[in-house]
Write an enzyme that holds these catalytic residues in place. Structure first.
Site, PDB file in Angstrom:
ATOM      1  N   ASP A 349       0.850  -1.178   0.000  1.00  0.00           N
ATOM      2  CA  ASP A 349       0.000   0.000   0.000  1.00  0.00           C
ATOM      3  C   ASP A 349       0.896   1.240   0.000  1.00  0.00           C
ATOM      4  O   ASP A 349       2.102   1.144   0.262  1.00  0.00           O
ATOM      5  CB  ASP A 349      -0.909  -0.044   1.238  1.00  0.00           C
ATOM      6  CG  ASP A 349      -1.848   1.142   1.288  1.00  0.00           C
ATOM      7  OD1 ASP A 349      -2.309   1.577   0.222  1.00  0.00           O
ATOM      8  OD2 ASP A 349      -2.116   1.643   2.396  1.00  0.00           O
ATOM      9  N   LYS A 350       0.316   2.403  -0.303  1.00  0.00           N
ATOM     10  CA  LYS A 350       1.119   3.626  -0.311  1.00  0.00           C
ATOM     11  C   LYS A 350       0.878   4.471   0.925  1.00  0.00           C
ATOM     12  O   LYS A 350       1.779   4.688   1.725  1.00  0.00           O
ATOM     13  CB  LYS A 350       0.828   4.453  -1.571  1.00  0.00           C
ATOM     14  CG  LYS A 350       1.723   5.688  -1.693  1.00  0.00           C
ATOM     15  CD  LYS A 350       1.291   6.578  -2.818  1.00  0.00           C
ATOM     16  CE  LYS A 350       0.019   7.335  -2.482  1.00  0.00           C
ATOM     17  NZ  LYS A 350       0.237   8.332  -1.396  1.00  0.00           N
ATOM     18  N   THR A 351      -0.350   4.934   1.100  1.00  0.00           N
ATOM     19  CA  THR A 351      -0.657   5.835   2.200  1.00  0.00           C
ATOM     20  C   THR A 351      -0.563   5.103   3.530  1.00  0.00           C
ATOM     21  O   THR A 351      -1.276   4.125   3.770  1.00  0.00           O
ATOM     22  CB  THR A 351      -2.064   6.425   2.033  1.00  0.00           C
ATOM     23  OG1 THR A 351      -2.150   7.054   0.752  1.00  0.00           O
ATOM     24  CG2 THR A 351      -2.365   7.427   3.125  1.00  0.00           C
ATOM     25  N   ASP A 632      -4.876   6.222  -4.295  1.00  0.00           N
ATOM     26  CA  ASP A 632      -4.646   7.608  -4.705  1.00  0.00           C
ATOM     27  C   ASP A 632      -4.717   7.758  -6.217  1.00  0.00           C
ATOM     28  O   ASP A 632      -4.633   6.783  -6.966  1.00  0.00           O
ATOM     29  CB  ASP A 632      -3.283   8.090  -4.207  1.00  0.00           C
ATOM     30  CG  ASP A 632      -3.370   8.619  -2.783  1.00  0.00           C
ATOM     31  OD1 ASP A 632      -4.495   8.877  -2.328  1.00  0.00           O
ATOM     32  OD2 ASP A 632      -2.329   8.749  -2.134  1.00  0.00           O
ATOM     33  N   ARG A 723      -5.936   4.051  -7.893  1.00  0.00           N
ATOM     34  CA  ARG A 723      -7.392   4.047  -7.735  1.00  0.00           C
ATOM     35  C   ARG A 723      -7.961   2.633  -7.655  1.00  0.00           C
ATOM     36  O   ARG A 723      -8.969   2.320  -8.280  1.00  0.00           O
ATOM     37  CB  ARG A 723      -8.044   4.801  -8.888  1.00  0.00           C
ATOM     38  CG  ARG A 723      -7.696   6.272  -8.993  1.00  0.00           C
ATOM     39  CD  ARG A 723      -8.185   7.047  -7.782  1.00  0.00           C
ATOM     40  NE  ARG A 723      -8.105   8.496  -7.976  1.00  0.00           N
ATOM     41  CZ  ARG A 723      -8.311   9.378  -7.020  1.00  0.00           C
ATOM     42  NH1 ARG A 723      -8.570   8.963  -5.790  1.00  0.00           N
ATOM     43  NH2 ARG A 723      -8.242  10.664  -7.265  1.00  0.00           N
TER      44      ARG A 723
END
Length: 1026
Positions: A349-351, A632, A723
């Site tokens: 994941d990023k966030t 995102d 997304r």
């Protein structure tokens, strides 16, 4: 606390037709059955009784990893009844108290707070740690905590069937002849925690497996390592090899009895009916008992103990301890440690995983002017570290932790620029943040997302302070003046709308709509007069996105009173509709969110965690591919990719797939995949990156396109999916697992990453800002992404090396002892005699075990260090358990040399004995270089059948055969063959197939051409004397 009322006249109707649901509970019998079945499928059936002790040890260890408990109720008064979760039924009325979990999906009836509000924390549900507010209907709120009124409640609820949509609920309540709309704001979902609320009552709508929490739980699978699967196959092969050895020795006994056994009947007379075949049958089972030491009975227990020790190494690692949050690394499972050393794909994941998920207001664009950058008199940007921070002392309610360096924005606020004031007024009104003021002037915000908290905090510092809210109003302080806005409607944010709006009435009676959301969505709804401002703002947005900032566009419009009254009536009708409610509301939202006037845009910084670029670079050197799956937008994800070295400027090309149909996506993939190698090829074909959006990914994951997508993605060194939904994250992981025979790892920090974590071979949870849901579903957890480097390159490789070395040593020890008995069988006429006493073997085994442990730890602590793996990660490829466990040449060379060393003393002793102290047989053999063929002699009936080990051990041809190496020579082991041939290596040409016979006669030769043995020559010479 759970309290339930008996015989309540509630009626609940839905298409699922369920009136009674019991909670899912993992009963003890179910746990034992699942555990027994898992052990049954991983172990040979014949070991079930022998390894009962192992079962007990492993069961105790697994019990510590997965503790199952049930909650009891503690409160019981009047007619309320204490019950367990599993006994809660649909239609019961539940009483909850502060800080207790919600036990089922409840319709909120009443609460202790004013206006029937309750505050809940959904960290265990969606990963968000901030408080959310729910409100009961006024008609049910009047029930209060009156038990008699609650018992007489006879409302009828009609709602949707059970589903996994956490953000949506559709239903109606019919009570006292009136119908009331029910939505997600009036529902308490199972898994939430009640906060800052003394008590509340709720009606059970869904229970047990029908709750939305249980509907979202992914399928938990029993994770097994590749070494486990290898050991299972090896044990089966060893059983086959044991049967093969016993068969060879039984056949040898059969032929020995036919050819030589008759000579010993004078000493050991046979019983009537005992033939050579029966003797071979008994010999087979005798050698099954003697050679059973080759079967690794204690292997599984030893492996579990080693894994437990490796887990302690992870838990005790100080370099994986995060002091700021007092969070150590934790191995939540003890069965996957060695699998960490074989990771090939990482899905992240990023966030909150790559970034800190701590948002700060960095820049903004208001009416075409950009704020946030500090420039000198020549227009050149200055580093903010060289500029004094803005002084917010003019605002007594400002947050002292807020930092901003552009003084021009404060001056614009003080000059009362209309656009600037409207900009910050929007930020102070358009949100769902909850404010808590424990002391005068000390405000604490609880926001659904860190983005909202950062925006409201920015408005607070610039003079527009959000102070409090009720369901019908929002109170703010504008430049020192207290103002209260009537809240008429909230058009909430969701993943489809990608925007949020509020409709408020100012104290002067002016109706306004304030909207914030994704720039592409807001731009579609702007008035034509905003075209020039939109172009300038777009340039600013591109600049913000280029710096990796998270952006939002802000717009507003004034509303006509008559139009809004008509729209409000239609909104009420749509919100009470039972069918197609969502689409009707969306149409009304689209209608009113139109012809907006653009105000500007905000830019929020989500900083990378410490050490993320260096970690990704090290993992890439170790030939580990990293895919980022984020929700995102594309621009932000790309810039984060460049910031963390996932994407690099020196790459040949970064592919972007944005097709809007399956045909378009497939055409783009085929264009990009020209020259791609076969899907099984692990070699990356050049320096490429791939970026794909969520709507294109949905088409790429279709069955007809998924193979093309995987081929193209495997060609690239890094992949970013933007997304994406939680379901798509899990689908991407499953796609790689399906077609690529590699070990995968998923890492995330939020509830939206749970499905991905469960789908991967190994799941890692980061205990960050989004709750503990990911951690609770993971196999390993820690606080920072940079610790992943040490987990894989140090602990993973250490665990893998330890396990492989242990397996090789274990099989070497067992085979060495077993082959002594196998070899001795050729000396004792296949009579199933022991070559070594068991006391000797016990002593040797003890010395081997204790001595090897001492030597292992001595060598490990003196020669191994974690720096070796960090400095040269590409020099330690350990992918493939079979290749590294059994197919390395050094282990087979060790076995070969050990066998030769065991045989060499016997050969040397025989040779020296013949040369120095020759017997009569040896002298006769030397005197007759070409002996005449032996005459036929009559069979001599003997009075004893006792066998002579001396006569057998002096059979001709023994030493020459050993020194020739014919029966010790083994075929070369191919790396591609795995371990299929390890069971017979070094022994398949033994015995008669190698030209050796216990009687000394060559195989398949006529009797007349047989060369006499020493014993036969001796008998020939001495026969006349008899």
């Amino acid at each position: 606390v759970i309290c339930s009322k008996r015989k309540l006249p509630h009626r609940l109707h839905n298409t699922h037709c369920t009136t009674e649901v019991s909670c899912v509970a993992r009963q003890e019998l179910t746990v034992l059955l699942i555990f027994g079945w898992n052990l049954f499928i991983i172990l040979p059936c014949c070991y079930l009784f022998t390894l009962f002790g192992f079962f007990s040890i492993t069961a105790a260890k697994d019990a510590t990893d997965d503790i199952v408990s049930s909650c009891l109720v503690l409160f019981s008064v009047l007619r309320l009844q204490s019950m367990k979760w599993m006994d809660v039924q649909v239609g019961d009325i539940i009483k909850l108290e502060n800080n207790h979990f919600v036990t089922a999906d409840l319709l909120l009836l009443s609460s202790s707070e004013p206006l029937n509000l309750v505050y809940i924390e959904t960290a265990e549900l969606d990963g968000e740690t901030n408080l959310k507010v729910r409100q009961a209907l006024p008609v049910t709120g009047d029930l209060g905590d009156d038990i008699e009124k609650l018992a007489d409640f006879d409302g009828e609820v009609r709602c949707e069937p059970p589903n996994n949509r956490l953000d949506r609920f559709t239903g109606t309540l019919t009570y006292t002849g009136q119908k009331y709309a029910l939505d997600n704001e009036k529902i308490l979902l199972r898994g939430c925690t009640l906060r800052n609320t003394e008590w509340c009552f709720g009606l059970v709508v869904f229970g047990g497996p029908e709750t939305k929490l249980m509907q979202n739980c992914g399928k938990s699978t029993f994770k097994r390592t590749s070494i486990d699967r290898l050991m299972n196959v090896l044990v089966l092969c060893i059983f086959g090899f044991l049967a093969f050895m016993c068969t060879v020795l039984a056949i040898g006994n059969f032929f020995w009895e036919l050819n030589e056994g008759s000579h010993f009947t004078a000493f050991l007379p046979r019983q009537d009916g005992n033939s050579a075949a029966f003797s071979a049958f008994l010999t087979f089972w005798s050698y099954v008992i003697i050679l059973n030491t080759v079967v690794p009975i204690s292997l599984y227990v030893s492996v579990e103990i080693i894994r437990l020790g490796n887990s302690f190494y992870i838990d005790w690692d100080r370099k994986m301890y995060y002091a700021r949050s007092d969070t150590p690394a934790e191995a939540r499972t003890t069965t996957l440690n060695e699998e960490l050393g074989q990771i090939k794909y990482i899905f992240s994941d990023k966030t909150g995983t790559l970034t800190q998920n701590i948002m700060t207001f960095n820049k903004c664009s208001i009416n075409g002017k950009c704020y946030g950058d500090v420039c000198d008199y020549m227009g050149q940007r200055i580093e903010i570290t060289q500029v004094k921070r803005v002084d917010f002392s003019f605002n007594p309610l400002a947050d002292p932790r807020f930092v901003f360096h552009d003084h021009s924005l404060v001056e614009a606020v003080k000059l009362e620029t209309p656009e600037v004031h409207t900009f910050f007024r929007l930020l102070a009104l358009c949100h769902t943040v909850m404010a808590e003021e424990k002391k005068e002037g000390e405000l604490f915000y609880q926001a659904q997302s860190p983005d909202e908290g950062a925006l409201v905090t920015a408005a607070r510092n610039f003079g527009f302070v959000f102070r409090s809210r009720t369901p019908d109003s929002v109170s703010i302080v504008e430049m020192g003046q207290q103002r209260s806005y009537e809240l008429l409607a909230i058009l909430d944010f969701n993943n489809v709308r990608k925007r949020m709006s509020v409709i408020v009435r100012s104290p002067e009676g002016k109706l306004s709509l304030y909207c914030k959301g994704a720039d592409t969505i807001v731009y579609e709804r702007l008035h034509q007069s905003c075209s020039k401002l939109m172009d300038v703002t777009t340039e600013h947005l591109n600049e913000f996105a280029g710096e990796g900032l998270r952006t939002l566009a802000l717009a507003y419009k004034d509303l006509d009173e008559d139009y809004f009254t008509q729209w409000k009536q239609r909104h009420h009708e749509a919100s009470t509709a039972l069918d197609d409610r969502e689409s009707k509301l969306d149409q009304l939202y689209e209608e009113i969110e139109n012809d907006l006037l653009l105000l500007g845009a905000t830019a929020i910084e989500d900083k990378l965690q410490d050490g993320v670029p260096q970690t990704i670079e090290q993992l890439a050197k170790a030939d580990i591919k990293i895919w980022v799956l984020t929700g995102d937008k594309q621009e932000t994800a790309e810039n984060i990719g460049y910031a963390c070295n996932l994407l690099r400027e020196e790459m040949n090309e970064v592919f972007i797939i944005s097709g809007n149909s399956p045909e378009d996506v497939q055409a783009e993939l085929r264009t990009l995949a020209k020259g791609v190698k076969a899907i099984t090829d692990e070699v990356v074909n050049g320096e490429y990156g791939l970026v794909i959006s969520g709507h294109s990914l949905a088409y790429a994951l279709e069955r007809s396109v998924e193979l093309e997508f995987l081929r193209t993605a495997c060609m690239c060194k890094s992949v970013i999916c933007c997304r994406v939904t939680p379901l798509q994250k899990a689908q991407v992981v499953e796609l790689v697992k399906k077609y690529k025979q590699v070990v995968t790892l998923a890492i995330g920090d939020g509830a939206n990453d749970v499905s991905m974590i469960k789908a991967a071979h190994i799941g890692v949870g980061i205990s960050g800002q989004e709750g503990m849901q990911a951690v609770l579903s993971s196999d390993y957890s820690f606080a920072q992404f940079c610790f992943l480097q040490r987990l894989l390159l140090v602990h993973g490789r250490w665990s893998y090396l330890r396990m492989c070395k242990f397996l090789r040593y274990f099989f070497y020890k067992n085979f060495t002892f077993t082959f002594v008995h196998f070899w001795y069988a050729f000396f004792c006429g296949f009579s199933a005699q022991l070559g070594l006493e068991m006391s000797y073997w016990t002593a040797v085994n003890t010395i081997f075990v204790l001595g090897s442990l001492v030597m292992y730890f001595a060598v490990t602590f003196t020669m191994y260090s974690n720096g070796m793996f960090l400095m040269l990660p590409s020099a330690f490829p350990f992918i493939g358990t079979a290749r590294n466990s059994l197919n390395q040449p050094n282990i087979w060379l060790t076995i070969l040399l050990t066998s030769l060393l065991c045989v060499l003393p016997v050969v040397t002793f025989r040779f020296l004995l013949i040369q120095l102290c020759p017997t009569i047989n040896d002298k006769v053999r030397q005197a007759k270089a070409t002996p005449p063929p032996p005459p036929r002699r009559a069979r001599i009936r003997r009075t004893s059948s006792r066998r002579s080990g001396y006569a057998f051990s002096h059979a001709q041809g023994y030493g020459d055969l050993v020194t020739s190496g014919r029966f010790l020579r083994r075929p070369a082991v191919s790396r591609s063959s795995g371990f299929a041939h390890t069971g017979r290596t070094g022994f398949s040409p033994m015995g008669r197939s190698a030209g050796y016979s216990p009687t000394g006669r060559p195989q398949n030769a006529r009797v007349s051409d047989v060369e006499a043995t020493s014993l036969q020559m001796y008998r020939t010479i001495t026969d006349p004397a008899l």
